[in-house]
Write a protein that holds these residues in place. Structure first.
Motif, PDB file in Angstrom:
ATOM      1  N   ILE A 127      -0.072  10.393 -10.556  1.00 48.32           N
ATOM      2  CA  ILE A 127       0.144  10.788  -9.075  1.00 48.32           C
ATOM      3  C   ILE A 127       0.453  12.209  -9.016  1.00 48.32           C
ATOM      4  O   ILE A 127      -0.192  12.531  -8.124  1.00 48.32           O
ATOM      5  CB  ILE A 127       1.102   9.637  -8.511  1.00 48.32           C
ATOM      6  CG1 ILE A 127       0.846   8.143  -8.781  1.00 48.32           C
ATOM      7  CG2 ILE A 127       1.346  10.020  -7.162  1.00 48.32           C
ATOM      8  CD1 ILE A 127      -0.682   8.133  -7.989  1.00 48.32           C
ATOM      9  N   ALA A 128       1.552  12.748  -9.462  1.00 43.77           N
ATOM     10  CA  ALA A 128       2.079  13.969  -9.400  1.00 43.77           C
ATOM     11  C   ALA A 128       0.565  14.949  -9.232  1.00 43.77           C
ATOM     12  O   ALA A 128       0.725  15.781  -8.469  1.00 43.77           O
ATOM     13  CB  ALA A 128       2.817  14.504 -10.167  1.00 43.77           C
ATOM     14  N   PHE A 132      -6.781  11.596 -19.345  1.00 42.42           N
ATOM     15  CA  PHE A 132      -7.500  10.602 -18.531  1.00 42.42           C
ATOM     16  C   PHE A 132      -7.100  11.424 -17.203  1.00 42.42           C
ATOM     17  O   PHE A 132      -8.311  11.540 -16.486  1.00 42.42           O
ATOM     18  CB  PHE A 132      -6.462   9.350 -18.426  1.00 42.42           C
ATOM     19  CG  PHE A 132      -7.271   8.239 -17.319  1.00 42.42           C
ATOM     20  CD1 PHE A 132      -8.023   7.466 -17.869  1.00 42.42           C
ATOM     21  CD2 PHE A 132      -7.078   8.387 -15.996  1.00 42.42           C
ATOM     22  CE1 PHE A 132      -8.483   6.457 -16.892  1.00 42.42           C
ATOM     23  CE2 PHE A 132      -7.514   7.463 -15.307  1.00 42.42           C
ATOM     24  CZ  PHE A 132      -8.317   6.596 -15.491  1.00 42.42           C
ATOM     25  N   THR A 133      -6.268  11.841 -16.763  1.00 41.22           N
ATOM     26  CA  THR A 133      -5.870  12.674 -15.459  1.00 41.22           C
ATOM     27  C   THR A 133      -6.640  13.906 -15.501  1.00 41.22           C
ATOM     28  O   THR A 133      -7.425  13.872 -14.352  1.00 41.22           O
ATOM     29  CB  THR A 133      -4.324  13.219 -15.528  1.00 41.22           C
ATOM     30  OG1 THR A 133      -3.492  12.068 -15.570  1.00 41.22           O
ATOM     31  CG2 THR A 133      -4.170  13.984 -14.149  1.00 41.22           C
ATOM     32  N   ILE A 181       0.747  -1.192   0.016  1.00 41.21           N
ATOM     33  CA  ILE A 181       0.108  -0.143  -0.038  1.00 41.21           C
ATOM     34  C   ILE A 181       0.884   1.283   0.038  1.00 41.21           C
ATOM     35  O   ILE A 181       1.822   1.253   0.542  1.00 41.21           O
ATOM     36  CB  ILE A 181      -0.892  -0.265   1.335  1.00 41.21           C
ATOM     37  CG1 ILE A 181      -1.819  -1.299   1.094  1.00 41.21           C
ATOM     38  CG2 ILE A 181      -1.798   1.341   1.127  1.00 41.21           C
ATOM     39  CD1 ILE A 181      -2.617  -1.315   2.311  1.00 41.21           C
ATOM     40  N   ARG A 182       0.490   2.183  -0.819  1.00 44.07           N
ATOM     41  CA  ARG A 182       1.093   3.490  -0.814  1.00 44.07           C
ATOM     42  C   ARG A 182       0.175   4.561  -0.776  1.00 44.07           C
ATOM     43  O   ARG A 182      -0.695   4.584  -1.442  1.00 44.07           O
ATOM     44  CB  ARG A 182       2.188   3.580  -2.084  1.00 44.07           C
ATOM     45  CG  ARG A 182       2.990   4.869  -2.321  1.00 44.07           C
ATOM     46  CD  ARG A 182       3.927   4.606  -3.380  1.00 44.07           C
ATOM     47  NE  ARG A 182       4.678   5.981  -3.569  1.00 44.07           N
ATOM     48  CZ  ARG A 182       5.562   6.113  -4.581  1.00 44.07           C
ATOM     49  NH1 ARG A 182       5.970   5.083  -4.921  1.00 44.07           N
ATOM     50  NH2 ARG A 182       6.140   7.352  -4.779  1.00 44.07           N
ATOM     51  N   PHE A 183       0.721   5.938  -0.319  1.00 43.29           N
ATOM     52  CA  PHE A 183      -0.001   7.119   0.094  1.00 43.29           C
ATOM     53  C   PHE A 183       0.813   8.014  -0.737  1.00 43.29           C
ATOM     54  O   PHE A 183       2.085   7.921  -0.527  1.00 43.29           O
ATOM     55  CB  PHE A 183      -0.298   7.475   1.400  1.00 43.29           C
ATOM     56  CG  PHE A 183      -1.297   6.805   2.091  1.00 43.29           C
ATOM     57  CD1 PHE A 183      -2.562   7.326   1.967  1.00 43.29           C
ATOM     58  CD2 PHE A 183      -0.936   5.521   2.845  1.00 43.29           C
ATOM     59  CE1 PHE A 183      -3.821   6.478   2.646  1.00 43.29           C
ATOM     60  CE2 PHE A 183      -2.115   4.945   3.402  1.00 43.29           C
ATOM     61  CZ  PHE A 183      -3.398   5.223   3.266  1.00 43.29           C
ATOM     62  N   ASP A 184       0.233   8.931  -1.356  1.00 41.75           N
ATOM     63  CA  ASP A 184       0.921  10.289  -1.895  1.00 41.75           C
ATOM     64  C   ASP A 184      -0.158  11.377  -1.651  1.00 41.75           C
ATOM     65  O   ASP A 184      -1.287  11.063  -1.588  1.00 41.75           O
ATOM     66  CB  ASP A 184       1.171   9.982  -3.251  1.00 41.75           C
ATOM     67  CG  ASP A 184       2.040   9.241  -3.498  1.00 41.75           C
ATOM     68  OD1 ASP A 184       3.339   9.286  -3.870  1.00 41.75           O
ATOM     69  OD2 ASP A 184       1.742   7.893  -4.072  1.00 41.75           O
ATOM     70  N   GLY A 185       0.533  12.677  -1.158  1.00 41.37           N
ATOM     71  CA  GLY A 185      -0.286  13.866  -1.144  1.00 41.37           C
ATOM     72  C   GLY A 185      -0.463  14.070   0.490  1.00 41.37           C
ATOM     73  O   GLY A 185      -0.405  12.972   1.482  1.00 41.37           O
ATOM     74  N   HIS A 224       1.939   0.618  -9.725  1.00 42.92           N
ATOM     75  CA  HIS A 224       2.733   1.643 -10.561  1.00 42.92           C
ATOM     76  C   HIS A 224       2.120   1.875 -11.870  1.00 42.92           C
ATOM     77  O   HIS A 224       2.427   2.774 -12.731  1.00 42.92           O
ATOM     78  CB  HIS A 224       3.992   0.981 -10.892  1.00 42.92           C
ATOM     79  CG  HIS A 224       4.911   1.080  -9.682  1.00 42.92           C
ATOM     80  ND1 HIS A 224       5.245   2.237  -9.056  1.00 42.92           N
ATOM     81  CD2 HIS A 224       5.404   0.000  -8.926  1.00 42.92           C
ATOM     82  CE1 HIS A 224       5.977   2.020  -8.025  1.00 42.92           C
ATOM     83  NE2 HIS A 224       6.113   0.610  -7.816  1.00 42.92           N
ATOM     84  N   MET A 225       0.737   1.167 -12.188  1.00 45.61           N
ATOM     85  CA  MET A 225       0.124   1.278 -13.334  1.00 45.61           C
ATOM     86  C   MET A 225      -0.325   3.104 -13.353  1.00 45.61           C
ATOM     87  O   MET A 225      -0.795   3.682 -14.302  1.00 45.61           O
ATOM     88  CB  MET A 225      -1.044   0.701 -13.588  1.00 45.61           C
ATOM     89  CG  MET A 225      -2.308   0.668 -12.748  1.00 45.61           C
ATOM     90  SD  MET A 225      -3.661  -0.291 -13.405  1.00 45.61           S
ATOM     91  CE  MET A 225      -4.295   0.960 -14.574  1.00 45.61           C
ATOM     92  N   TRP A 226      -0.222   3.683 -12.125  1.00 47.07           N
ATOM     93  CA  TRP A 226      -0.928   4.753 -12.076  1.00 47.07           C
ATOM     94  C   TRP A 226       0.171   5.842 -11.702  1.00 47.07           C
ATOM     95  O   TRP A 226      -0.112   7.148 -11.638  1.00 47.07           O
ATOM     96  CB  TRP A 226      -1.745   5.016 -10.470  1.00 47.07           C
ATOM     97  CG  TRP A 226      -3.040   3.973 -10.551  1.00 47.07           C
ATOM     98  CD1 TRP A 226      -3.048   2.773 -10.049  1.00 47.07           C
ATOM     99  CD2 TRP A 226      -4.258   4.076 -11.295  1.00 47.07           C
ATOM    100  NE1 TRP A 226      -4.265   2.288 -10.073  1.00 47.07           N
ATOM    101  CE2 TRP A 226      -4.897   2.839 -10.938  1.00 47.07           C
ATOM    102  CE3 TRP A 226      -4.596   5.006 -12.129  1.00 47.07           C
ATOM    103  CZ2 TRP A 226      -6.194   2.757 -11.594  1.00 47.07           C
ATOM    104  CZ3 TRP A 226      -5.858   4.887 -12.733  1.00 47.07           C
ATOM    105  CH2 TRP A 226      -6.881   3.648 -12.345  1.00 47.07           C
TER     106      TRP A 226
END
Length: 259
Positions: free
Chosen positions: A41-42, A249-250, A13-17, A35-37
């Protein structure tokens, strides 16, 4: 990346932001991992607390040797929310992740805010297709499936012009645990949410790829037609539209979530 124990099983599991932002939970497709995302992420993490995880059977998460179900995959997502004390999330899932999103929207709607269902379907037959894929991967591993999968996932033009992204996805797919892949194939084989999703009352965006042979536009149109008020967006892409058209998409997801 941290491995968390969820209901006695390991999940990557990973969190960003920033922690004080609304949570956006992402769920990967069959045969990929969190990692497909990466291309999203940025931008998304500047608006949300992004929570992504390797689905059961994928990446570094648990991959027991048995058939899974969409209900089990949905329950995994709820258990991850509970583990971190998260009451409600925005959801964005692609392909299998979109199938999990449909189950959550139907069975755990109070845990979701706005829902993005990308390049997905409510039902994917015939069973023989999935049974053949399960037999193949159990006998021969992931390698024989790599090339035909890439041809379904990306348009020919994209495969020719962005070989770096295709190579990354090829590596991701090839590294998927074969038994986990087989377990998720069983979940998709046994899924039929076509009637159940008509009860969904959440804001929903359905994204389809105009060039998608795996979950054609008609599959997304069926979902959008079944869910009252659902929005539909079409991108010039094949199956992994977030990678083939990352900017579009983003933006489509961000515009919908911030509406």
């Amino acid at each position: 990346m941290p491995i968390e124990t969820i209901r006695g099983e390991p999940f990557n599991i990973r969190f960003d932001g920033a922690e004080d932002r609304p949570v956006l939970m992402l769920s990967n497709s069959l045969g990929t991992n969190l990692h497909m995302w990466d291309p999203q992420i940025a931008e998304w993490a500047s608006h949300f607390r992004v929570l992504r995880y390797d689905s059961r059977g994928h990446g570094q998460s648990t991959a027991p040797d048995r058939p899974y179900s969409i209900a089990e995959l949905g329950s995994d997502a709820v258990a991850i929310m509970d583990h971190f004390g998260i009451d409600k999330v925005h959801w964005c899932g692609l392909s299998k992740g979109g199938m999990v999103g449909q189950w959550l929207a139907t069975h755990a709607g109070k845990r979701l805010d706005r829902v993005v269902l990308a390049n997905t379907a409510a039902h994917m037959g015939p069973p023989d297709l999935w049974n053949g894929r399960i037999r193949n991967v159990r006998a021969n591993g992931m390698a024989p499936l790599v090339q035909p999968t890439l041809e379904r996932w990306f348009s020919q033009g994209f495969r020719e012009r962005d070989k770096e992204t295709v190579a990354k996805v090829s590596e991701m797919f090839g590294a998927t645990p074969p038994l986990g892949y087989a377990g998720c194939c069983a979940a998709i084989r046994d899924m039929d949410q076509r009637e159940a999703i008509s009860a969904v009352i959440l804001p929903v965006l359905v994204i389809v790829g105009a060039l998608d042979p795996a979950t054609p536009p008609a599959a997304g149109q069926q979902i959008a037609g079944a869910i009252h008020g659902a929005e539909l967006a079409e991108l010039d892409a094949a199956h992994l539209s977030n990678l083939e058209q990352p900017e579009a998409f983003t933006k489509a997801v961000l515009d919908f979530l911030n509406a």
